[in-house]
Design an enzyme around this catalytic site. Structure first.
Site, PDB file in Angstrom:
ATOM      1  N   TYR A 241      50.270  32.841  42.749  1.00 46.68           N
ATOM      2  CA  TYR A 241      51.402  33.737  42.955  1.00 46.68           C
ATOM      3  C   TYR A 241      52.711  33.000  42.678  1.00 46.68           C
ATOM      4  CZ  TYR A 241      48.696  37.356  45.387  1.00 46.68           C
ATOM      5  OH  TYR A 241      47.823  38.353  45.709  1.00 46.68           O
TER       6      TYR A 241
ATOM      7  N   TYR B  29      41.749  33.746  44.342  1.00 47.04           N
ATOM      8  CA  TYR B  29      42.400  32.532  44.834  1.00 47.04           C
ATOM      9  C   TYR B  29      41.946  32.187  46.245  1.00 47.04           C
ATOM     10  CZ  TYR B  29      45.815  35.168  47.619  1.00 47.04           C
ATOM     11  OH  TYR B  29      46.417  35.973  48.536  1.00 47.04           O
TER      12      TYR B  29
ATOM     13  N   ARG C 202      39.846  35.075  47.947  1.00 49.32           N
ATOM     14  CA  ARG C 202      40.109  36.497  47.747  1.00 49.32           C
ATOM     15  C   ARG C 202      39.508  36.948  46.418  1.00 49.32           C
ATOM     16  NH1 ARG C 202      43.606  39.660  49.775  1.00 49.32           N
ATOM     17  NH2 ARG C 202      41.768  40.969  49.613  1.00 49.32           N
TER      18      ARG C 202
ATOM     19  N   HIS D 135      42.570  40.984  42.880  1.00 48.51           N
ATOM     20  CA  HIS D 135      43.111  42.222  43.451  1.00 48.51           C
ATOM     21  C   HIS D 135      44.560  42.410  43.038  1.00 48.51           C
ATOM     22  CE1 HIS D 135      44.306  39.105  46.340  1.00 48.51           C
ATOM     23  NE2 HIS D 135      45.337  39.887  46.638  1.00 48.51           N
TER      24      HIS D 135
ATOM     25  N   HIS E 215      48.003  44.333  44.671  1.00 51.38           N
ATOM     26  CA  HIS E 215      48.586  45.015  45.833  1.00 51.38           C
ATOM     27  C   HIS E 215      49.387  46.230  45.373  1.00 51.38           C
ATOM     28  CE1 HIS E 215      47.961  41.621  48.729  1.00 51.38           C
ATOM     29  NE2 HIS E 215      48.001  40.900  47.621  1.00 51.38           N
TER      30      HIS E 215
END
Lengths: 245, 205
Positions: free
Chosen positions: A111, A150, A160, A163, A165
């Site tokens: 991120y 990640y 995770r 995905h 959000h």
């Protein structure tokens, strides 16, 4: 507000279909979950109204994460995909003119955020956020690269699933929703404690986007379909009748 | 078999996670995009009607620790009690007031701030007036579904005493958790406690 059905409020949230606040498998929820019961009231004007975001808000590249942070002539690295679907309410109607915002990690699972320290590198051409306003029938579409999984500090070896959000506005603040979209076939889905807060396989399936080869652009980008459902507004048959008819 | 009820089900909520600001307040999180400004940072687009106020507060977890990664949204009526919404049918709201704001909380202290106006009164479903209030919505890492609460004002005792929601709360000792404290001229403090003895009342509207 009136007895003739002008305003019947929103259909109650089905809390059996929504995750509980306290889900110890997802450790942070332990101290961030209320212990008292929620206090129930029917919706009022305060929940049945919501801010309006005009199409004028949206820039040309806001729904193109491959390019909206890239240097001119360059693009983000990773599997190119289209994510599309419809924003609906529980009565099956499309929700037009609604603001959708989305964010995600890059292809390596990194991120772009100060507090993120994962060793996978940033992509200089990828910011990771986008937004759009749904069309007349509630439809939407954006382009991005498929995010990577990640690791995160929950259990000793937690990852995770890939995905994206989503933050969603409807027509009433009661419909406000944040959720996550997963990708069909990802073996990390059943291992994830955040997915694990969902109470049924159906709920997991509702958040899992299938690959859509029909919408895939040959030699360009694969496509995933993700419909989102917001709470429904109570209606009556007579709702659209003009007075005196 | 009786006829089938054809309803869809609301999509399940998931946590906003620790990086919610990337999507909702990218400029705040260091991503320069969307012309440099984040949605909801300002609730005023010009001179507004009514009393201008500043609301500050902190969201605390069950250990009393401030959340430094929450996102708080506020939704409220203007000074005349009208919403700047397509669903507002009672009149036109103040054109310079959006009624909606978003605050990320300070990265060090967790303190959120809203520069807003004191809302006017809005009718309950039966037509009785509710006391001035704002709707707050809190999302963060560890919160699986956004928490809905309301902020009322301690200096509106008369209106609060007849508010259809405040008066129906069984545990009246918890009502103060919904009251913003006046800390100065036009300044209010509203702390939120997710859990524990001072736990804020959260609603299922």
């Amino acid at each position: 507000m009136t007895e003739n059905g002008q305003n019947r409020g929103y259909i109650a949230r089905d809390r059996d279909r929504q995750p509980d606040a306290y889900t110890p498998g997802y450790k942070t929820s332990v101290k961030r979950s209320p212990q008292a019961a929620l206090l129930s009231f029917p919706t009022t004007l305060s929940e049945e109204t919501s801010p309006v975001f005009g199409h004028g808000l949206i820039g040309k590249l806001d729904n193109d994460l491959i390019h909206n942070y890239a240097k001119p002539g360059e693009s983000a690295i990773g599997p190119r995909i289209i994510v599309y679907g419809r924003l609906l309410d529980e009565t099956g109607r499309g929700v037009p003119g609604a603001l959708l915002e989305f964010w995600q990690a890059n292809a390596g699972g990194r991120y772009r955020h100060k507090k993120e320290g994962y060793i996978a590198p940033l992509d200089p051409n990828f910011g990771g956020c986008g937004r759009l306003i749904t069309g007349e029938d509630g439809s939407y579409e954006f382009r991005t690269i498929q995010p990577g999984p990640y690791p995160w500090p929950n259990g000793p070896n937690e990852w995770r699933p890939a995905h994206i959000h989503f933050s969603v506005f409807g027509h009433g603040f009661a419909q406000r929703l944040i959720t996550q979209m997963y990708f069909e076939g990802d073996p990390l889905i059943p291992l994830c404690p955040i997915v694990g807060v969902l109470k049924s396989q159906q709920a997991i399936d509702d958040l899992t986007a299938p690959l859509d080869m029909n919408r895939t652009l040959p030699m360009d980008a694969r496509a995933y379909k993700f419909d989102i459902v917001l709470r429904g507004r109570r209606q009556t048959y007579f709702e659209n009748r003009r007075e005196g008819l | 078999m009786v006829q089938k009820l054809e309803y869809l089900k609301e999509s399940p909520s998931q946590t906003a996670g620790p990086y919610v600001h990337i999507g909702c307040m990218p400029n705040f999180s260091g991503i320069e995009i969307y012309g440099g400004s984040d949605l909801g940072r300002s609730m005023k687009t010009g001179p507004v009607k009514g009393e201008e106020i500043t609301v500050t507060g902190i969201v605390h977890d069950g250990m009393g620790t401030p959340l430094r990664d929450a996102m708080i949204e506020i939704w409220q009526a203007d000074a005349a009690g009208l919403y700047a919404s397509a669903n507002e049918t009672r009149g036109k709201a103040d054109p310079n007031f959006t009624g909606w704001g978003r605050s990320p909380g300070d990265p060090e202290t967790g303190e959120f701030v809203f520069e807003t106006v004191k809302p006017g009164r809005v009718p309950f479903r039966d037509g009785r007036l509710m006391a001035p209030h704002a709707t707050l919505w809190i999302v963060a890492r560890g919160i699986n579904i956004g928490l809905q609460t309301r902020m009322y004002f301690e200096d509106e005792a008369e209106a609060n005493a007849e508010d259809p929601i405040l008066t129906r709360i069984e545990h009246q000792s918890r009502v103060p958790t919904l009251l913003a404290r006046k800390t100065g001229e036009g300044a209010y403090r509203f702390d939120i406690h997710l859990q524990g003895p001072d736990e804020t009342i959260f609603f299922d509207f």
